[in-house]
Design a protein around this motif. Structure first.
Motif, PDB file in Angstrom:
ATOM      1  N   GLY A 285       0.803  -1.216   0.000  1.00 25.15           N
ATOM      2  CA  GLY A 285       0.000   0.000   0.000  1.00 25.15           C
ATOM      3  C   GLY A 285       0.833   1.261   0.000  1.00 25.15           C
ATOM      4  N   SER A 286       2.157   1.122   0.105  1.00 28.50           N
ATOM      5  CA  SER A 286       3.007   2.310   0.052  1.00 28.50           C
ATOM      6  C   SER A 286       3.140   2.782  -1.396  1.00 28.50           C
ATOM      7  CB  SER A 286       4.385   2.025   0.642  1.00 28.50           C
ATOM      8  OG  SER A 286       5.086   1.083  -0.155  1.00 28.50           O
ATOM      9  N   ARG A 287       3.554   4.013  -1.545  1.00 25.70           N
ATOM     10  CA  ARG A 287       3.704   4.604  -2.867  1.00 25.70           C
ATOM     11  C   ARG A 287       4.886   3.998  -3.610  1.00 25.70           C
ATOM     12  NH1 ARG A 287       1.321   9.082  -5.056  1.00 25.70           N
ATOM     13  NH2 ARG A 287       2.926  10.482  -5.831  1.00 25.70           N
ATOM     14  N   SER A 288       4.850   4.139  -4.927  1.00 25.69           N
ATOM     15  CA  SER A 288       5.998   3.708  -5.714  1.00 25.69           C
ATOM     16  C   SER A 288       7.084   4.769  -5.652  1.00 25.69           C
ATOM     17  CB  SER A 288       5.599   3.471  -7.177  1.00 25.69           C
ATOM     18  OG  SER A 288       5.462   4.699  -7.861  1.00 25.69           O
ATOM     19  N   ALA A 289       8.316   4.338  -5.799  1.00 25.68           N
ATOM     20  CA  ALA A 289       9.436   5.278  -5.790  1.00 25.68           C
ATOM     21  C   ALA A 289       9.335   6.258  -6.951  1.00 25.68           C
ATOM     22  CB  ALA A 289      10.754   4.512  -5.842  1.00 25.68           C
ATOM     23  N   PHE A 290       8.892   5.794  -8.104  1.00 29.20           N
ATOM     24  CA  PHE A 290       8.774   6.690  -9.259  1.00 29.20           C
ATOM     25  C   PHE A 290       7.769   7.800  -8.986  1.00 29.20           C
ATOM     26  CE2 PHE A 290       7.021   7.902 -13.433  1.00 29.20           C
ATOM     27  CZ  PHE A 290       8.187   8.339 -14.043  1.00 29.20           C
ATOM     28  N   ASP A 291       6.653   7.469  -8.317  1.00 35.97           N
ATOM     29  CA  ASP A 291       5.646   8.474  -7.997  1.00 35.97           C
ATOM     30  C   ASP A 291       6.176   9.538  -7.038  1.00 35.97           C
ATOM     31  OD1 ASP A 291       3.570   7.513  -9.591  1.00 35.97           O
ATOM     32  OD2 ASP A 291       2.833   6.166  -8.048  1.00 35.97           O
ATOM     33  N   GLN A 292       7.152   9.185  -6.199  1.00 31.20           N
ATOM     34  CA  GLN A 292       7.707  10.114  -5.224  1.00 31.20           C
ATOM     35  C   GLN A 292       8.915  10.881  -5.741  1.00 31.20           C
ATOM     36  OE1 GLN A 292       5.325  10.673  -3.062  1.00 31.20           O
ATOM     37  NE2 GLN A 292       6.698  10.582  -1.315  1.00 31.20           N
ATOM     38  N   LEU A 293       9.424  10.466  -6.888  1.00 27.34           N
ATOM     39  CA  LEU A 293      10.736  10.931  -7.328  1.00 27.34           C
ATOM     40  C   LEU A 293      10.789  12.439  -7.537  1.00 27.34           C
ATOM     41  CD1 LEU A 293      13.613  10.311  -8.236  1.00 27.34           C
ATOM     42  CD2 LEU A 293      12.704   9.676 -10.486  1.00 27.34           C
ATOM     43  N   ALA A 294       9.832  13.002  -8.252  1.00 26.19           N
ATOM     44  CA  ALA A 294       9.916  14.420  -8.621  1.00 26.19           C
ATOM     45  C   ALA A 294       9.954  15.322  -7.397  1.00 26.19           C
ATOM     46  CB  ALA A 294       8.741  14.792  -9.522  1.00 26.19           C
ATOM     47  N   GLU A 295       9.063  15.076  -6.423  1.00 21.91           N
ATOM     48  CA  GLU A 295       9.023  15.990  -5.286  1.00 21.91           C
ATOM     49  C   GLU A 295      10.262  15.870  -4.410  1.00 21.91           C
ATOM     50  OE1 GLU A 295       6.236  14.665  -1.864  1.00 21.91           O
ATOM     51  OE2 GLU A 295       5.257  13.956  -3.695  1.00 21.91           O
ATOM     52  N   ILE A 296      10.867  14.702  -4.348  1.00 16.98           N
ATOM     53  CA  ILE A 296      12.081  14.560  -3.554  1.00 16.98           C
ATOM     54  C   ILE A 296      13.271  15.182  -4.273  1.00 16.98           C
ATOM     55  CG2 ILE A 296      13.714  12.867  -2.639  1.00 16.98           C
ATOM     56  CD1 ILE A 296      11.355  11.205  -1.722  1.00 16.98           C
ATOM     57  N   VAL A 297      13.345  15.006  -5.591  1.00 15.09           N
ATOM     58  CA  VAL A 297      14.401  15.681  -6.361  1.00 15.09           C
ATOM     59  C   VAL A 297      14.278  17.187  -6.212  1.00 15.09           C
ATOM     60  CG1 VAL A 297      15.239  16.163  -8.697  1.00 15.09           C
ATOM     61  CG2 VAL A 297      14.784  13.805  -7.996  1.00 15.09           C
ATOM     62  N   ASP A 298      13.050  17.694  -6.277  1.00 11.18           N
ATOM     63  CA  ASP A 298      12.847  19.137  -6.116  1.00 11.18           C
ATOM     64  C   ASP A 298      13.323  19.623  -4.749  1.00 11.18           C
ATOM     65  OD1 ASP A 298      11.783  19.372  -8.626  1.00 11.18           O
ATOM     66  OD2 ASP A 298       9.688  19.410  -7.971  1.00 11.18           O
ATOM     67  N   ALA A 299      13.148  18.787  -3.728  1.00 16.29           N
ATOM     68  CA  ALA A 299      13.475  19.199  -2.368  1.00 16.29           C
ATOM     69  C   ALA A 299      14.967  19.116  -2.061  1.00 16.29           C
ATOM     70  CB  ALA A 299      12.693  18.342  -1.364  1.00 16.29           C
ATOM     71  N   VAL A 300      15.648  18.064  -2.550  1.00 18.83           N
ATOM     72  CA  VAL A 300      17.034  17.842  -2.122  1.00 18.83           C
ATOM     73  C   VAL A 300      17.984  17.486  -3.253  1.00 18.83           C
ATOM     74  CG1 VAL A 300      16.283  17.080   0.177  1.00 18.83           C
ATOM     75  CG2 VAL A 300      16.664  15.367  -1.628  1.00 18.83           C
ATOM     76  N   GLY A 301      17.504  17.430  -4.473  1.00 14.85           N
ATOM     77  CA  GLY A 301      18.328  16.936  -5.573  1.00 14.85           C
ATOM     78  C   GLY A 301      19.570  17.742  -5.860  1.00 14.85           C
ATOM     79  N   ASP A 302      19.612  18.979  -5.407  1.00 11.31           N
ATOM     80  CA  ASP A 302      20.812  19.794  -5.610  1.00 11.31           C
ATOM     81  C   ASP A 302      21.829  19.609  -4.496  1.00 11.31           C
ATOM     82  OD1 ASP A 302      19.172  20.979  -3.711  1.00 11.31           O
ATOM     83  OD2 ASP A 302      19.681  23.025  -4.299  1.00 11.31           O
ATOM     84  N   ARG A 303      21.506  18.805  -3.469  1.00 10.26           N
ATOM     85  CA  ARG A 303      22.402  18.625  -2.331  1.00 10.26           C
ATOM     86  C   ARG A 303      22.801  17.177  -2.086  1.00 10.26           C
ATOM     87  NH1 ARG A 303      19.157  21.156   2.400  1.00 10.26           N
ATOM     88  NH2 ARG A 303      17.388  20.514   1.096  1.00 10.26           N
ATOM     89  N   ILE A 304      22.139  16.242  -2.715  1.00 10.88           N
ATOM     90  CA  ILE A 304      22.410  14.827  -2.462  1.00 10.88           C
ATOM     91  C   ILE A 304      22.057  14.050  -3.715  1.00 10.88           C
ATOM     92  CG2 ILE A 304      20.093  14.246  -1.575  1.00 10.88           C
ATOM     93  CD1 ILE A 304      21.460  12.583   0.618  1.00 10.88           C
ATOM     94  N   ASP A 305      22.741  12.937  -3.957  1.00  8.25           N
ATOM     95  CA  ASP A 305      22.441  12.106  -5.122  1.00  8.25           C
ATOM     96  C   ASP A 305      21.190  11.272  -4.845  1.00  8.25           C
ATOM     97  OD1 ASP A 305      24.590  13.068  -6.496  1.00  8.25           O
ATOM     98  OD2 ASP A 305      25.886  11.339  -6.138  1.00  8.25           O
ATOM     99  N   VAL A 306      20.194  11.444  -5.701  1.00  5.53           N
ATOM    100  CA  VAL A 306      18.918  10.743  -5.544  1.00  5.53           C
ATOM    101  C   VAL A 306      18.847   9.610  -6.560  1.00  5.53           C
ATOM    102  CG1 VAL A 306      16.410  10.943  -5.602  1.00  5.53           C
ATOM    103  CG2 VAL A 306      17.801  12.849  -4.734  1.00  5.53           C
ATOM    104  N   MET A 307      18.650   8.409  -6.064  1.00  4.53           N
ATOM    105  CA  MET A 307      18.455   7.233  -6.906  1.00  4.53           C
ATOM    106  C   MET A 307      17.098   6.630  -6.596  1.00  4.53           C
ATOM    107  SD  MET A 307      22.259   5.964  -6.081  1.00  4.53           S
ATOM    108  CE  MET A 307      22.133   6.951  -4.601  1.00  4.53           C
ATOM    109  N   MET A 308      16.683   5.660  -7.363  1.00  6.10           N
ATOM    110  CA  MET A 308      15.424   4.978  -7.083  1.00  6.10           C
ATOM    111  C   MET A 308      15.515   3.537  -7.576  1.00  6.10           C
ATOM    112  SD  MET A 308      12.627   5.474 -10.039  1.00  6.10           S
ATOM    113  CE  MET A 308      12.242   3.758  -9.643  1.00  6.10           C
TER     114      MET A 308
END
Length: 399
Positions: A285-308
């Motif tokens: 029932g948890s969300r998919s990583a792809f569905d969460q990707l954009a908002e997390i990249v927007d929040a921290v993508g310039d400070r940490i490497d985001v993978m999924m």
């Protein structure tokens, strides 16, 4: 069906099902509860479409990326997974060799069936050690020290597994380590004798990272009990911050799914995060990583490497994730079914197909390098969730 006739994820899965006893196939293929999240992980990629640009003269493609200080020849890597010796008698040896050949990152799990040191001897490519946080803090420290000595490049702490998921397929067959199969499970082993012969005539099953710490061989400890009894559900951000300081190098958290947690990872000094729901094997029932990707990249993508990771079956899935801002994409079942089907040759064929699909897709998208992929290359469909549409309207999902 033979290996040469495997052209995609589903072909490898069918071949693996023919080779593996039912309980082991279902261990790979199964997930938690109703397996809704497992199914959603792949379906999520179909919520948006690629928008190619033409006439860009893309004759050559450079798909290399640098993530957590590691240069990868392709933007997809082999995520750490447990118990690979059960799927094929060469297990992680085959995966390490294949990943090294394709110049991508390979991960060894705490529940891996070869040692960190042996994996390093097989491949000199980038190597990550995925570990769990144990109640025994001395064991945690020992694992980190051993990783340093073995030359591991990146520490990856899994943070979504403080207890085991409700994997009902395993309950139906009695699957555990060591084996405690019910009659139905034993019957499935009996009708796949080749697997049993290979299992018994090659080196014995071991969990080298846990040797001397946990007795898995006497019948006292199963995998589900390992998660329930050995892992520490009280693990906190303070505990992780201390580990990050102790490691003093590339440190990644696997299992991050919220913006709040992503920001905390940055604050404590992590250099990478993997958006992951553990392949749907933990919290159904948890969300998919792809569905969460954009908002997390927007929040921290310039400070940490985001993978999924989660549900990746095609090169176009990788391109969609990269377009949203992921630095690289983890593969799990995508290489495990080929491993079960044909060992190292199977993993190499799967990685080659992925490489070709990414290369072909980048050419058709008009993108000579990964840096050319952007949100301009994506459009979410009108049938997407109301949340996505609201984010498009308010401008928080940019194109």
């Amino acid at each position: 069906m033979s290996l040469k006739n495997c052209h995609n994820f589903h072909d490898f899965k069918r071949l693996a099902k023919k080779k593996l006893p039912g309980p082991i196939f279902n261990y790979i293929d199964g997930a938690a509860d109703d397996e809704a999240t497992y199914q959603r992980n792949t379906a999520a990629f179909e919520s948006c479409d690629l928008v190619p640009n033409v006439l860009h003269g893309v004759s050559d493609v450079d798909m290399s990326v640098t993530v957590m200080g590691q240069k990868l020849a392709m933007p997809a890597y082999c995520s750490p997974t447990a118990l690979q010796r059960l799927f094929h008698h060469r297990g992680e040896k085959a995966v390490a060799a294949a990943a090294g050949k394709y110049g991508t990152l390979f991960g060894v799990s705490s529940l891996g069936t070869i040692s960190l040191e042996e994996a390093r001897r097989i491949s000199n490519g980038p190597q990550v050690y995925q570990f769990y946080f144990h109640k025994d803090r001395g064991l945690n420290r020992a694992m980190m020290e051993r990783s340093k000595q073995a030359g591991v490049n990146v520490m990856m702490l899994t943070v979504d597994s403080i207890t085991g998921g409700n994997r009902e397929r395993d309950k139906r067959t009695g699957f555990s380590i060591p084996f405690k199969l019910n009659l139905a499970g034993l019957t499935q082993f009996a009708i796949k004798p080749t697997w049993g012969i290979n299992y018994l005539t090659h080196e014995r099953f071991r969990l080298p990272q846990l040797d001397g710490h946990i007795d898995m061989g006497s019948g006292a400890m199963s995998i589900s009990r390992y998660f329930t009894d050995m892992l520490d559900p009280s693990m906190s951000w303070q505990d992780v911050a201390e580990m990050v300081r102790h490691w003093s190098g590339q440190f990644c958290l696997k299992g991050i799914m919220s913006v709040q947690d992503a920001r905390r990872a940055v604050e404590i000094g992590c250099t990478g995060i993997v958006l992951s729901n553990h392949g749907g094997r933990q919290l159904d029932g948890s969300r998919s990583a792809f569905d969460q990707l954009a908002e997390i990249v927007d929040a921290v993508g310039d400070r940490i490497d985001v993978m999924m990771d989660g549900g990746v079956q095609r090169g176009t899935h990788v391109l969609k994730a990269l377009s949203l801002g992921a630095k690289a994409v983890g593969l799990g079942r995508y290489y495990l079914f080929p491993l079960a089907a044909a060992g190292q040759a199977g993993v190499e064929r799967a990685l080659e197909l992925m490489r070709l699909e990414i290369e072909r897709g980048m050419k058709l998208m008009g993108c000579p390098t990964v840096e050319h992929l952007s949100r301009q290359n994506l459009r979410f469909r009108q049938s997407s969730s109301q949340e996505t549409m609201m984010r498009l309207n308010d401008g928080s999902l940019r194109y």
